[in-house]
Structure formats: C-alpha cells, structure tokens
Scaffold this active site. Structure first.
Site, PDB file in Angstrom:
ATOM      1  N   ASP A 170     -10.899   3.565   4.531  1.00 48.79           N
ATOM      2  CA  ASP A 170     -11.303   2.158   4.420  1.00 48.79           C
ATOM      3  C   ASP A 170     -12.831   2.025   4.390  1.00 48.79           C
ATOM      4  O   ASP A 170     -13.348   0.955   4.063  1.00 48.79           O
ATOM      5  CB  ASP A 170     -10.756   1.354   5.615  1.00 48.79           C
ATOM      6  CG  ASP A 170      -9.655   0.398   5.196  1.00 48.79           C
ATOM      7  OD1 ASP A 170      -9.538   0.106   3.992  1.00 48.79           O
ATOM      8  OD2 ASP A 170      -8.915  -0.068   6.088  1.00 48.79           O
ATOM      9  N   LYS A 204       0.850  -1.206   0.000  1.00 48.73           N
ATOM     10  CA  LYS A 204       0.000   0.000   0.000  1.00 48.73           C
ATOM     11  C   LYS A 204       0.881   1.250   0.000  1.00 48.73           C
ATOM     12  O   LYS A 204       0.650   2.186  -0.775  1.00 48.73           O
ATOM     13  CB  LYS A 204      -0.913   0.007   1.234  1.00 48.73           C
ATOM     14  CG  LYS A 204      -2.081  -0.953   1.120  1.00 48.73           C
ATOM     15  CD  LYS A 204      -2.807  -1.150   2.443  1.00 48.73           C
ATOM     16  CE  LYS A 204      -3.897  -2.206   2.312  1.00 48.73           C
ATOM     17  NZ  LYS A 204      -4.513  -2.614   3.566  1.00 48.73           N
ATOM     18  N   GLN A 236      -4.510  -1.168   9.695  1.00 53.03           N
ATOM     19  CA  GLN A 236      -4.476  -2.513   9.120  1.00 53.03           C
ATOM     20  C   GLN A 236      -5.108  -3.515  10.089  1.00 53.03           C
ATOM     21  O   GLN A 236      -4.713  -3.584  11.259  1.00 53.03           O
ATOM     22  CB  GLN A 236      -3.014  -2.896   8.804  1.00 53.03           C
ATOM     23  CG  GLN A 236      -2.855  -4.246   8.136  1.00 53.03           C
ATOM     24  CD  GLN A 236      -3.487  -4.300   6.742  1.00 53.03           C
ATOM     25  OE1 GLN A 236      -3.335  -3.387   5.934  1.00 53.03           O
ATOM     26  NE2 GLN A 236      -4.203  -5.381   6.466  1.00 53.03           N
TER      27      GLN A 236
END
Ligand code: NAP
Length: 295
Positions: A121, A54, A98
């Site tokens: 997200d 990422k 994460q």
C-alpha cells in the site's frame, strides 16, 4: 470544448494485463505463485466489498491470496502479532491492511509494523520517506495505489508533464500528499490546497492538471477549472439519487457534467480512479515479489 473521457476501466485492464504477464514470468522463474495477504478487521460493508474485489482480481491474474478476517474486538497487540507472522512468512510477498481500523487500534502503529518490503500500500513511513526523496529511492519503494493510478492515467493524457502546473485539492497521507510528491518528481509545479486554503477557486483555476481528493460531492464546478485542464476526480461519495430518492448513487468530488464542458480530459466516477487503485495494488505486489526473490 467537450472533454475526452479518461477511462479508468480500460487503463486498469491494461495495467492488470501487464501485471499478469509479470506474474507468469515470476512463476516461470521461481516456480511459486506471488502471494498477497489481506487483513480485514471488523464488518465495515464498504471495506468488505473492497477486500472481496481485491482478492478476486488478484486471483484472476494468478496470485495467491490469503484473507485474514478478524473480529472488530481484536487487540492492537494481536494485530501486531498477526502482521509479524505475515512479515516472517516467506510465502507472503505483500501485506495489505484494509483501512479504516477500529478506533481502539492506532493505524500508524499497525502500518509501521509491516515490513517495508511487503508494504504494497506504500503507507509505511520508510516508503513515504523514500517517495519523498525521489530518484532511485522512489523507484525502489512502493507508491500508494490511488495516487499511482492517477499518475498512470495522467501520463496517458499528457506524456510530458514537465513544467505543468498541478493543483491537488486535499492533503491526506493516502492520496493528496503522495500525489503531490509524484508530480513534483515529474517536474510539475505543484500546489496543494485544503480546507483552510483561502480563495480556493483562484488557485484551482490556474491548474493545467487538477486532482480532486476531497470527499465532498460535486464541490468542483466549471468555474474552479481552467479551460483545457486535465481533471482527475478521486472522490467517491454516496449521495441520494435525485431521480429515485429511495436509492443512492456514487458521485465524485467534481461536477462531471459541468466540468466536462470546459476540460480537455476528465475521469468519470464511477469508472475512473477506482479501478486503477486495485490494478496498482496488484502491480505493487508483483514488484514486491520480484524484489524479495532477486537477491
Ligand atoms: P481525507 O483524508 O478526508 O482528506 C480530504 C482532504 O480534503 C483533506 O486534506 C481536507 O483538508 C480536504 N478538504 C475537505 N474539505 C475541503 C474543502 N471544502 N475545500 C478544500 N479542501 C477540503 O480523504 P482521502 O482519504 O484523501 O479521500 C478523498 C476522497 O477520495 C474521498 O471521497 C475518498 O472516498 C476518495 N478515495 C477514493 C479512492 C479510490 O480508489 N478512488 C481511494 C482513496 C480515497 P484538511 O486537511 O484541511 O482537513
């Protein structure tokens, strides 16, 4: 019939190229780089790989990336304090935590501590609610990256989704539920099936669009699929390589070889949904950067 391959690598490269153009426009307008903060707790090897990829891809399109790598023993309060610091940092446009987090930390508490305008997200309860309401609120909110990637791939195969019967296998908050919301918003007829569903094949066999987000290697066989369906395989499962048992390999939830004989189009694993997820994270981050500056 032999299915057309929906190539996630190619579509993801297109999404990244469009996002790069948006980044250039942003830098031209505001004279600052958009910035993504990535929070990683612990030493889960898969998470470490995801975070590295990422960060690398964000930097490649001109975004700044702040990595916050934290010890597995960090307390929930210390993590909330870090999120609060990132929420208040004007330079940071997007915050990604994460998952999974260590067991002593409540993921829902951490996700809901993120300012919804930086929740790239799309997991914050406010964004989930806005996605569910749809319309203008959906346009303003952040859609979770994996279902958004699936949706963009589907649109390449079926430009007009209206009236299609979509069956989603899986009801997780990360994939299954937001996928169902997105397709409902497109006026598909949506059915979600899960581990408690009875006679699952009878339902999946009715699908014009079948999305598998199960986490069970090769569970979807040709006899689960209507001939001519478009099949999106979200699953990423590491299994023993039958040709060399000392090695492992990645497979999806769909038995690709079997299903590709009868489907109209299908995503491979690897090289399908996976690359789209990261591309959509970058897309959400530049959207966040613009919305925070266009006031
Ligand atoms: P998850 O939270 O474990 O959810 C799995 C869902 O599948 C649950 O709703 C579960 O039902 C259902 N299920 C399990 N076994 C089933 C069965 N035998 N028949 C029917 N339904 C069944 O998983 P997830 O986070 O959604 O991820 C799903 C898969 O996608 C995993 O392989 C994951 O690695 C992969 N993934 C890939 C990406 C990507 O970027 N490509 C991103 C996210 C996830 P219940 O709710 O009844 O338990």
């Amino acid at each position: 019939m032999t299915a057309t391959i929906i190539d996630g690598k190619i579509i993801a490269a297109e999404v990244r190229a469009e996002t790069k153009q948006e980044v250039e426009k942003f830098v031209g307008l505001y004279k600052i780089n958009p910035c993504l903060a990535v929070v990683l707790v612990g030493e889960n090897p898969a998470s470490q790989v995801y975070v590295r990829t990422k960060s690398k891809m964000a930097k490649e399109i001109g975004m700044d990336v702040e990595d916050h790598i934290k010890d597995t023993n960090i307390s929930e309060q210390e993590l909330i304090d870090l999120i609060s610091q990132l929420n208040n940092d004007k330079k940071v446009n997007g915050i990604l935590v994460q998952l999974p987090l260590p067991e002593h930390i409540d993921s829902r508490v951490i996700i809901d501590a993120i300012d919804p305008i930086k929740d790239v997200d799309g997991f914050h309860a406010l964004n989930v609610g806005r996605n569910s309401i749809g319309g203008d609120l959906l346009k303003k909110s952040f859609v979770p990256c994996t279902p958004l990637g699936c949706y963009l791939m589907l649109k390449k195969s079926i430009p007009n989704l209206v009236g299609m019967h979509a069956v989603i296998i899986g009801r997780s908050n990360i994939v299954g539920k937001p996928m169902a919301q997105l397709l409902l918003e497109e006026s598909c007829t949506v059915t979600t099936v899960h581990s408690k569903t009875k006679d699952i094949e009878a339902i999946t066999k009715q699908a014009d669009i079948l999305v598998a987000a199960v986490g069970r290697p090769l569970i979807v066989k040709a006899n689960w699929v209507k001939p001519g369906a478009v099949v999106i395989d979200v699953g990423i499962n590491r299994v023993e390589n039958p040709e060399d048992k000392s090695k492992t390999m990645l497979v999806g939830d769909v038995d690709y070889t079997d299903v590709a004989r009868i489907a109209a189009a299908i995503t491979p694993v690897p090289g399908g949904v996976g690359p789209m997820t990261i591309a959509c994270l970058l897309r959400n981050t530049i959207k966040a950067a613009f919305s925070q500056n266009q006031k």
